[in-house]
Design an enzyme around this catalytic site. Sequence first.
Site, PDB file in Angstrom:
ATOM      1  N   LYS A   1       9.704  -1.065  14.172  1.00 12.12           N
ATOM      2  CA  LYS A   1      10.719  -0.174  12.254  1.00 12.12           C
ATOM      3  C   LYS A   1      11.914   1.074  12.635  1.00 12.12           C
ATOM      4  O   LYS A   1      12.524   0.173  12.462  1.00 12.12           O
ATOM      5  CB  LYS A   1       9.755   0.132  11.628  1.00 12.12           C
ATOM      6  CG  LYS A   1       8.236  -1.020  11.610  1.00 12.12           C
ATOM      7  CD  LYS A   1       7.284  -0.110  10.418  1.00 12.12           C
ATOM      8  CE  LYS A   1       6.756  -0.734   9.949  1.00 12.12           C
ATOM      9  NZ  LYS A   1       5.490  -0.439   8.930  1.00 12.12           N
TER      10      LYS A   1
ATOM     11  N   HIS B   1      -3.816 -33.298  18.565  1.00 12.74           N
ATOM     12  CA  HIS B   1      -2.423 -33.977  18.647  1.00 12.74           C
ATOM     13  C   HIS B   1      -2.046 -32.715  19.398  1.00 12.74           C
ATOM     14  O   HIS B   1      -0.930 -33.349  19.173  1.00 12.74           O
ATOM     15  CB  HIS B   1      -2.551 -35.083  17.553  1.00 12.74           C
ATOM     16  CG  HIS B   1      -3.417 -35.836  17.584  1.00 12.74           C
ATOM     17  ND1 HIS B   1      -3.740 -37.193  17.833  1.00 12.74           N
ATOM     18  CD2 HIS B   1      -4.618 -35.664  16.634  1.00 12.74           C
ATOM     19  CE1 HIS B   1      -4.738 -37.149  17.133  1.00 12.74           C
ATOM     20  NE2 HIS B   1      -5.320 -37.014  16.610  1.00 12.74           N
TER      21      HIS B   1
ATOM     22  N   LYS C   1       0.693  -0.818   0.187  1.00  5.31           N
ATOM     23  CA  LYS C   1      -0.230   0.377  -0.023  1.00  5.31           C
ATOM     24  C   LYS C   1       1.061   1.061  -0.044  1.00  5.31           C
ATOM     25  O   LYS C   1       0.720   2.277  -0.451  1.00  5.31           O
ATOM     26  CB  LYS C   1      -0.840  -0.049   1.095  1.00  5.31           C
ATOM     27  CG  LYS C   1      -2.065   1.279   1.553  1.00  5.31           C
ATOM     28  CD  LYS C   1      -2.828   0.886   2.031  1.00  5.31           C
ATOM     29  CE  LYS C   1      -3.576   1.854   3.063  1.00  5.31           C
ATOM     30  NZ  LYS C   1      -4.127   1.770   4.488  1.00  5.31           N
TER      31      LYS C   1
ATOM     32  N   GLU D   1      -4.142  -6.165  15.340  1.00  2.80           N
ATOM     33  CA  GLU D   1      -3.552  -5.409  15.004  1.00  2.80           C
ATOM     34  C   GLU D   1      -4.577  -4.197  14.834  1.00  2.80           C
ATOM     35  O   GLU D   1      -3.988  -3.192  15.347  1.00  2.80           O
ATOM     36  CB  GLU D   1      -2.812  -5.237  13.330  1.00  2.80           C
ATOM     37  CG  GLU D   1      -2.198  -3.848  13.036  1.00  2.80           C
ATOM     38  CD  GLU D   1      -1.285  -4.178  11.848  1.00  2.80           C
ATOM     39  OE1 GLU D   1      -0.260  -5.032  11.477  1.00  2.80           O
ATOM     40  OE2 GLU D   1      -1.752  -4.031  10.469  1.00  2.80           O
TER      41      GLU D   1
ATOM     42  N   GLU E   1      10.872  -4.015   4.277  1.00  4.29           N
ATOM     43  CA  GLU E   1      10.940  -5.606   4.069  1.00  4.29           C
ATOM     44  C   GLU E   1      10.221  -6.163   1.949  1.00  4.29           C
ATOM     45  O   GLU E   1      11.330  -7.279   1.802  1.00  4.29           O
ATOM     46  CB  GLU E   1       9.197  -7.170   4.338  1.00  4.29           C
ATOM     47  CG  GLU E   1       9.595  -7.272   6.485  1.00  4.29           C
ATOM     48  CD  GLU E   1       9.601  -6.014   7.249  1.00  4.29           C
ATOM     49  OE1 GLU E   1       9.535  -4.941   6.437  1.00  4.29           O
ATOM     50  OE2 GLU E   1       9.037  -6.425   8.081  1.00  4.29           O
TER      51      GLU E   1
ATOM     52  N   GLY F   1      -4.643  -2.281   5.491  1.00  4.07           N
ATOM     53  CA  GLY F   1      -3.872  -2.604   4.799  1.00  4.07           C
ATOM     54  C   GLY F   1      -4.736  -4.817   4.668  1.00  4.07           C
ATOM     55  O   GLY F   1      -4.445  -4.806   4.100  1.00  4.07           O
ATOM     56  N   ARG F   2      -4.807  -4.591   6.593  1.00  5.06           N
ATOM     57  CA  ARG F   2      -5.519  -5.389   6.867  1.00  5.06           C
ATOM     58  C   ARG F   2      -7.208  -6.554   6.292  1.00  5.06           C
ATOM     59  O   ARG F   2      -7.597  -7.266   6.873  1.00  5.06           O
ATOM     60  CB  ARG F   2      -5.367  -5.984   8.907  1.00  5.06           C
ATOM     61  CG  ARG F   2      -5.526  -4.997   9.011  1.00  5.06           C
ATOM     62  CD  ARG F   2      -5.360  -5.110  10.557  1.00  5.06           C
ATOM     63  NE  ARG F   2      -5.504  -3.628  11.543  1.00  5.06           N
ATOM     64  CZ  ARG F   2      -5.320  -2.836  11.679  1.00  5.06           C
ATOM     65  NH1 ARG F   2      -4.404  -2.439  10.946  1.00  5.06           N
ATOM     66  NH2 ARG F   2      -5.160  -1.687  12.289  1.00  5.06           N
TER      67      ARG F   2
HETATM   68  O1  F6P Z   1       2.537  -4.084  10.045  1.00  3.26           O
HETATM   69  C1  F6P Z   1       2.187  -2.973   9.837  1.00  3.26           C
HETATM   70  C2  F6P Z   1       1.640  -2.606   8.386  1.00  3.26           C
HETATM   71  O2  F6P Z   1       1.684  -1.813   7.954  1.00  3.26           O
HETATM   72  C3  F6P Z   1       0.650  -3.373   8.029  1.00  3.26           C
HETATM   73  O3  F6P Z   1      -0.844  -2.436   9.094  1.00  3.26           O
HETATM   74  C4  F6P Z   1       0.371  -3.475   6.787  1.00  3.26           C
HETATM   75  O4  F6P Z   1      -0.264  -4.417   6.148  1.00  3.26           O
HETATM   76  C5  F6P Z   1       1.599  -3.663   6.385  1.00  3.26           C
HETATM   77  O5  F6P Z   1       2.544  -3.503   7.644  1.00  3.26           O
HETATM   78  C6  F6P Z   1       2.135  -3.782   4.878  1.00  3.26           C
HETATM   79  O6  F6P Z   1       2.618  -2.652   4.665  1.00  3.26           O
HETATM   80  P1  F6P Z   1       2.361  -2.502   3.185  1.00  3.26           P
HETATM   81  O7  F6P Z   1       1.275  -2.854   2.080  1.00  3.26           O
HETATM   82  O8  F6P Z   1       2.339  -0.891   2.697  1.00  3.26           O
HETATM   83  O9  F6P Z   1       3.278  -2.754   2.154  1.00  3.26           O
END
Ligand code: F6P
Length: 522
Positions: A513, A386, A209, A355, A215, A269-270
Amino acid sequence: MPLKSINPTQTESWSKLTQHFNEIKDAQMKSLFLKDSNRKKNLSLEFEDLKLDYSKNRVTRETLDLLVQLAEECDLKDGIEKYLSGDKINATEKRAVLHTALRNNSDDSIEVDGANVLPEVHETLKKMETFSDKVISGEFKGYTGKEITDVVNIGIGGSDLGPNMVVEALHYYSNHLKTHFISNIDGDHVYEVIQNLNRETTLFVIVSKTFTTQETLTNATTVKNWFLEDAEESDIQHNFVAVSTNMDMVKSFGIASDNVFTMWDWVGGRYSLWSAVGLSISLSIGFKNFRQFLDGANALDTHFRQASYDKNIPVVLALLSVWYNNFFGSESEVVIPYTQYLQKLPPFLQQLSMESNGKSVDRDGNPVDYQTGNIIWGNTGTNVQHAFMQLVHQGTKLIPVDFIGFEEPLHGNMNHHEKLMANFFAQAEALYAGKTADEVHLDMKTKGQEADISRLLPFKVFEGNKPSNALLFNKLTPRNLGILIAMYEHKTFVQGMIWNIYSFDQFGVELGKELANKLLVK
Ligand code: F6P
């Protein structure tokens, strides 16, 4: 308009619930069933293919009435209207929260800052449909003119967990494309995935987003460099697409604007798997199935908006959760789907719920003096029987369970399915009924184990009276999965409403972060 700020513990119903809790906290569900021969029927709800049986909860009619009163006093009605109509209820980030608009296929008007968002939503879906059709049919080709065989989604959090979960959940409906996911910054993740891929026939979908997530940008850069070992910069347009709100960053990464699927800041995002973030889903199962998935969620949205609280599935589930969290002191809830296809549902729900509701200040910015977000965990049945179910049955903690089952199997093997479903029903029954000392005694006697009775009896007793919900669908279909996920989204919203917190920001992820970045600079 922002959400109102109402402290739930200052309401009349909260005081009544506190008193009521002291009266019924030790009540046995077995006696409640004896008192009301229609309890199962009375405490069941249906929506389309979904049957919710919540009769095995430590509640009476009075509990449910008081919980409904709590929802009323917290002005849930006002909250639902603001949530679904595009008010900026994510007040800390000054944003609307409109994932429900993403699955609204009507000609309604839902406005953000005076502009109807639905035309843009429909346009993006159309673009996803055209693109998915072309890739699936082989019309869209990689940089050397070969058809696409593999799709790699590069994203993390909401840009990974949702699509990853749904692609796996609906794998029965998938086509020939193989879908892979890269999320972790751990280089082993990306190298493990790319080592078996062919650059020429792989489509990379970079989902972020913000397009600033460490990452995702690190993984995408590693993949791009690997791609460029054999291809030219100008070939990127054939094998890379992006999903983002940040066009400038996408462009500077080298992805052509035609290859970008937009999303909007009013989608969290979620909550974003219904948008172009779900492109890997649409590629995997085809757009028609993806549309059915959206339609299921949309149908549940209508139910959520219209049904009275006592008949409203997400509301009832949220209120039960508040009851255990805030009165019984339960810290966690376990979600157990009885289908291997839903193995990734618990991690998805962890982000969705934790979150959203892992907050400790209220809407006025004051620390809360009551519990908020609970811990979500789980895995698939029967594997969990189990593994961790020992603790749920005989441990010291009260852990409400959501059992999710399907009446019909997808692959049609009734031998497996009957055994699976016998276990589904047996677990709920065992948690509810337990096994008394007398029953253990009789059982051991019948089995000729008299000599061991005095030594083993206390270890074989099951306290019982442990709560669970049974969510039973006819079949795992795209539509039913849409219903299930939308149900948990709205449950999360209602919990946040009662707890008087903001469910749609996530400042709690920032400090780690920042510190990681500082450590990198050193
Ligand atoms: O972990 C924080 C967060 O902002 C989440 O809310 C989101 O889903 C994720 O990082 C990934 O964010 P982006 O889609 O901006 O890379």
